[in-house]
Enzyme design. Structure first.
Site, PDB file in Angstrom:
ATOM      1  N   THR B 319       0.779  -1.242  -0.037  1.00 42.73           N
ATOM      2  CA  THR B 319       0.133  -0.060   0.082  1.00 42.73           C
ATOM      3  C   THR B 319       0.882   1.078  -0.031  1.00 42.73           C
ATOM      4  O   THR B 319       0.464   2.075  -0.901  1.00 42.73           O
ATOM      5  CB  THR B 319      -0.954  -0.061   1.226  1.00 42.73           C
ATOM      6  OG1 THR B 319      -1.512  -1.251   1.149  1.00 42.73           O
ATOM      7  CG2 THR B 319      -1.920   1.322   1.156  1.00 42.73           C
ATOM      8  N   TRP B 322       2.516   1.557  -3.321  1.00 40.60           N
ATOM      9  CA  TRP B 322       1.359   2.296  -4.264  1.00 40.60           C
ATOM     10  C   TRP B 322       1.260   3.615  -4.376  1.00 40.60           C
ATOM     11  O   TRP B 322       1.221   4.194  -5.553  1.00 40.60           O
ATOM     12  CB  TRP B 322       0.107   1.362  -4.029  1.00 40.60           C
ATOM     13  CG  TRP B 322      -1.000   1.861  -5.079  1.00 40.60           C
ATOM     14  CD1 TRP B 322      -1.228   1.133  -6.331  1.00 40.60           C
ATOM     15  CD2 TRP B 322      -1.967   2.913  -5.035  1.00 40.60           C
ATOM     16  NE1 TRP B 322      -2.170   1.707  -6.781  1.00 40.60           N
ATOM     17  CE2 TRP B 322      -2.864   2.910  -6.283  1.00 40.60           C
ATOM     18  CE3 TRP B 322      -1.944   4.145  -4.141  1.00 40.60           C
ATOM     19  CZ2 TRP B 322      -3.559   3.762  -6.371  1.00 40.60           C
ATOM     20  CZ3 TRP B 322      -2.997   4.693  -4.294  1.00 40.60           C
ATOM     21  CH2 TRP B 322      -3.874   4.716  -5.444  1.00 40.60           C
ATOM     22  N   HIS B 323       1.617   4.310  -3.071  1.00 41.65           N
ATOM     23  CA  HIS B 323       1.316   5.686  -3.028  1.00 41.65           C
ATOM     24  C   HIS B 323       2.424   6.677  -3.615  1.00 41.65           C
ATOM     25  O   HIS B 323       2.266   7.722  -4.071  1.00 41.65           O
ATOM     26  CB  HIS B 323       1.064   6.237  -1.707  1.00 41.65           C
ATOM     27  CG  HIS B 323      -0.153   5.984  -1.144  1.00 41.65           C
ATOM     28  ND1 HIS B 323      -0.619   4.809  -0.633  1.00 41.65           N
ATOM     29  CD2 HIS B 323      -1.329   6.810  -1.040  1.00 41.65           C
ATOM     30  CE1 HIS B 323      -1.842   4.774  -0.193  1.00 41.65           C
ATOM     31  NE2 HIS B 323      -2.371   5.946  -0.698  1.00 41.65           N
ATOM     32  N   GLY B 324       3.594   6.025  -4.104  1.00 42.09           N
ATOM     33  CA  GLY B 324       4.745   6.482  -4.564  1.00 42.09           C
ATOM     34  C   GLY B 324       5.996   5.821  -4.576  1.00 42.09           C
ATOM     35  O   GLY B 324       6.036   4.972  -3.423  1.00 42.09           O
TER      36      GLY B 324
END
Lengths: 382, 473
Positions: B319, B322-324
């Protein structure tokens, strides 16, 4: 089934249509005087420009620049913010008494560049002193500093007092500290414009008197301080107004030396000769401060020709400066009929060479520009 | 293209709506073509070359879906599986190449001094969102939850649908399948959509964009007091919520205008009483995606506690990533992984015995600190900032705090109220009272919402108003 009126659908559609069709119908504006820039016009549609993304970027700029009622939108935003108690809008503090000042915080002020510039001026001073040329340095405080009790509560600013003591350490007796004169003088009238970051005619006159007091004598300084002035515009709305477009800021008065208004003179700007330092056509434009010399140029030579023959040999003065000097020069002409101004932001030559021909050099820079510009004095940039 | 731009509001939306509604309702296929075309223009606006990646992604997943669907139809799961693996890896390869190449090479450089040159690959917008959408589709086809879509226009419309294309929510094919094939235009749904869009637009422009400078200024100061550090972090906390949930509102609203009902993506996350609850309320489409397609396939909570804890940690590292593509996002993911594990093991039990206020305070403190890790991309800087929140500068308060608190007080109050269901409750009461007088209700609501719309527009336009800094001269 719940009864519904669907007014919202019609209202939203009407608003979108108003924006898109309205913007399409009104003629494009080429130049925005408030922003002092050319607005984006309808971009050319070519496949190549679409593929590399320039068309899309330009088209977005075009829509935002040409949107119907553009300045009204900006004004509405500023009004809303002001009403909500937000006193810093677009880099400007709204102060009490309808005054706006530039907002410069520690984050904005580049101390290391400031110190480098002080060093450059110090080095330059040494060269001049060896050649027996007098050098004075006049850092100009910001409006926010002079009017600090008018700032919003707890307003954050950079430590300008520290900037001045650093300058005093670097220049010693060569520095002309005009802070007290401006702060005392503000009680008799504005020393900074309410809508512009520059000083007013009054501020410039008080600063000029400080310089004359050091360079000539007390009596001459007193004459400058009490000299006759002439109002040349009373509807000036400056750069700070442009940033917020708030009508509550009112208008400013541009006042200058009555002597300089009338005196015969020769002004040479970048090789072109004029017979006045005032460019009155600018009084009908947005940027009325450009009435002085028509703006800023690399090299400007001013010679007051009235009574030239009878006059005894007088000192030649070189001013190394930013725009603040433009409105101060009129008050110096009585004592220094021959002045040359060099603007380091435009002049690309060796200023120490020029200085050799002068008796006295005066630096006039706003503290803020000393942190932002690279002030090159010796050798050329290119 | 983004929703909060002039070109979207003044050209794209009017033209698209006109083209869409000019097509009679019964020709849904033609309407889909309009939507697909509009979505591709929306996507390629400014960077047309990325349309190719998008088209590739559509065709690739469409073909994979067909093959997998065919095998599943004849009950040939073991032949479908290699195809599914191939397809998922293909999607991950696209995402990995564009999103993580530079990050991986940079990490290798730091560890080994290999001195590899970074290719500097630009991230195509929305790729993290639509890759997850297409993966959910093929996995659901494999699981026989949905039938493979044979019509490539319908499939392409699903993948590219511009409302949710670049910032979510992550819409699963199974949730919109029926609407892609047949949908009616209902005025109350359109009105609902406009309402949602305006609310989202206002959240983004009037709240998120306005509170952001407080964080920007405070976080770039050298040394700030504890109060200032908390105020800055709170400003970012508000900014990211109103920005992201505002964008989701706009997406959901636009979806409704075109006849799609998306699932909710945010449910007042800041009123949570635990972090477990927070993640059920924040970016729900992402959390449920990870739950459905990573956590449960890994065994979820079915294979014993140690395995469950490991699964939680894996999900949260992913997670975060996924955000960066940056280590602070990994740290942020691990931070939440650890807290969620701790909650599972004991904190939740303790919180249950405490009054609700304790849970609220506990949660919001964890969330705010989490956002600092998220916002500051240098981990040591983030730790320094968190240190200042706990008084490392030696000052409890300073003028910066007083200034921002005082000058932004109404904005802060608006943000705080906007983070709770209060406004919705009040609106619910008003509309109940005025149920019989529906015209008056319509007028009141329209005036209120149009005021938000017009003010948002004023703030948006002002963003482009840039006096040239000639006053330095």
């Amino acid at each position: 089934m719940k009864k519904k009126s669907y007014i919202l659908i019609y209202a939203a559609a009407a608003f979108i249509i108003f924006l898109s069709i309205g913007t399409l119908l009104i003629p494009d504006v080429v130049f925005s005087p408030d922003e002092n820039r050319y607005l984006t016009e309808k971009p050319d549609f070519t496949v190549k420009r679409v593929l590399d993304g320039t068309f899309e970027r330009k088209y977005e700029e075009y829509l935002s620049d040409q949107i119907i009622g553009r300045n009204r939108w900006v004004e509405a935003k500023s009004l809303t913010e002001a009403a909500l108690g937000i006193n810093d809008i677009n880099g400007v503090y709204l102060c009490t008494g309808g005054r706006a000042v530039e907002r410069i915080t520690e984050n904005d002020f580049d101390w290391s560049n400031y110190e480098k510039n002080l060093q450059r001026i110090e080095d330059f001073t040494e060269i001049c002193t060896e050649q027996e040329i007098n050098v004075h340095i006049m850092p100009v405080p910001t409006g926010a500093y002079v009017y600090r009790e008018f700032l919003p509560d707890n307003a954050i600013m950079f430590d300008e007092g520290k900037a001045f003591s650093q300058a005093a350490d670097a220049f010693g007796s060569n520095m002309i500290d005009i802070r007290n004169s401006l702060m005392a003088g503000k009680h008799g009238g504005d020393v900074f414009f309410k809508t512009d970051h520059h000083w007013t005619g009054r501020g410039a006159r008080l600063a000029a008197a400080e310089f004359i007091g050091t360079a000539v004598n007390k009596a001459a300084a007193e004459k400058v301080r009490s000299c006759d002035t002439e109002i040349i515009s009373s509807e000036f709305k400056g750069t700070l107004y442009s940033k917020v477009l708030l009508k509550t800021l009112g208008t400013d008065i541009i006042e200058t030396s009555a002597y300089a208004r009338k005196a015969d003179m020769k002004v040479e700007i970048e090789g072109e000769e004029y017979d006045s330092l005032y460019f009155d056509e600018n009084l009908n434009k947005k940027d009325k401060y450009a009435v002085y010399f028509g703006g800023n140029y690399g090299l400007v030579k001013i010679r007051a020709t009235a009574g030239e023959k009878e006059r005894k040999e007088s000192e030649k003065l070189l001013i190394v400066k930013d725009s603040f000097a433009n409105s101060m020069v009129p008050f110096l002409l009585n004592d220094f009929p021959e002045i040359t101004m060099v603007d380091t932001r435009f002049y690309r030559g060796d200023i120490s060479r020029i200085a050799e021909e002068y008796d006295r050099v005066l630096f006039v820079y706003s503290v803020n520009n000393l942190s932002e510009e690279k002030i090159v004095l010796t050798g050329s940039l290119s | 293209m983004v929703f909060s731009s002039s070109v979207f509001l003044m050209t794209f939306i009017p033209v698209t709506l006109l083209a869409y509604f000019i097509v009679p309702e019964r020709f849904v296929k033609v309407r889909n073509v309009v939507l697909l075309t509009a979505s591709l223009i929306f996507y390629g606006w400014g960077e047309p070359k990325y349309i190719l990646i998008m088209l590739f992604s559509i065709v690739f997943n469409y073909v994979c879906g067909l093959i997998i669907g065919k095998e599943i139809n004849i009950n040939n799961k073991h032949r479908a599986k290699p195809m599914l693996i191939f397809c998922v890896l293909g999607n991950l390869a696209i995402l990995g190449f564009f999103k993580y190449t530079d990050f991986v090479l940079e990490t290798v450089n730091q560890l080994t001094a290999a001195g590899l040159t970074l290719p500097g690959i630009a991230l195509p917008i929305g790729i993290s969102f639509y890759t997850f959408q297409t993966m959910s589709y093929v996995i659901d086809v494999y699981r026989n939850k949905v039938k493979a879509q044979k019509n490539i226009i319908i499939f392409g419309t699903y993948v590219t649908l511009f409302p949710q294309l670049i910032a979510g929510p992550i819409v699963r094919y199974s949730d919109v399948e029926a609407m892609l094939i047949d949908r009616k235009t209902r005025p109350e749904q359109v009105e609902d959509g406009i309402r949602r869009f305006i609310i989202g637009f206002g959240k983004k422009v009037l709240l998120a964009n306005q509170i952001y400078p407080v964080w920007m200024e405070l976080s770039s100061m050298e040394n700030i007091s504890a109060a200032s550090a908390w105020l800055g972090a709170a400003a970012f906390t508000f900014q990211i919520y109103f920005d992201f949930s505002g964008y989701s509102d706009m997406a959901i609203g636009l979806g409704k205008i075109f006849g799609f009902d998306y699932l909710e993506n945010f449910n007042y996350p800041y009123i949570s009483r635990s972090i477990t609850e927070f993640w059920r309320r924040w970016h729900m489409s992402l959390s449920s995606w990870f739950k459905e397609y990573v956590y449960i396939p890994l065994g979820g909570n079915k294979k014993g506690l140690p395995r469950q804890l490991a699964n939680i940690l894996i999900v949260w590292i992913l997670t975060g990533l996924w955000h960066g593509a940056s280590w602070n996002f990994v740290a942020w993911g691990i931070y939440y992984g650890i807290i969620l594990i701790a909650e599972k093991l004991c904190i939740l039990k303790v919180l249950k015995k405490c009054p609700p206020g304790v849970g609220h305070v506990y949660s919001i403190v964890i969330i705010v600190i989490g956002w600092v890790i998220f916002a500051v991309d240098d981990l040591s800087e983030a730790i320094r900032y968190i240190g200042m929140m706990f008084g490392s500068s030696g000052n409890l308060t300073d003028t910066a705090f007083s200034y921002f608190l005082e000058s932004r007080i109404w904005l802060i109050i608006a943000c705080a109220i906007g983070s709770t269901p209060l406004v919705r409750k009040v609106c619910g009461i008003i509309s109940k009272r005025l149920r019989e007088r529906y015209i008056l209700l319509g007028v009141v609501e329209t005036v209120f919402l149009m005021a938000i719309f017009v003010f948002s527009m004023a703030f948006l336009v002002s963003g482009s108003y840039n006096p040239f800094l000639y006053f330095r001269f």
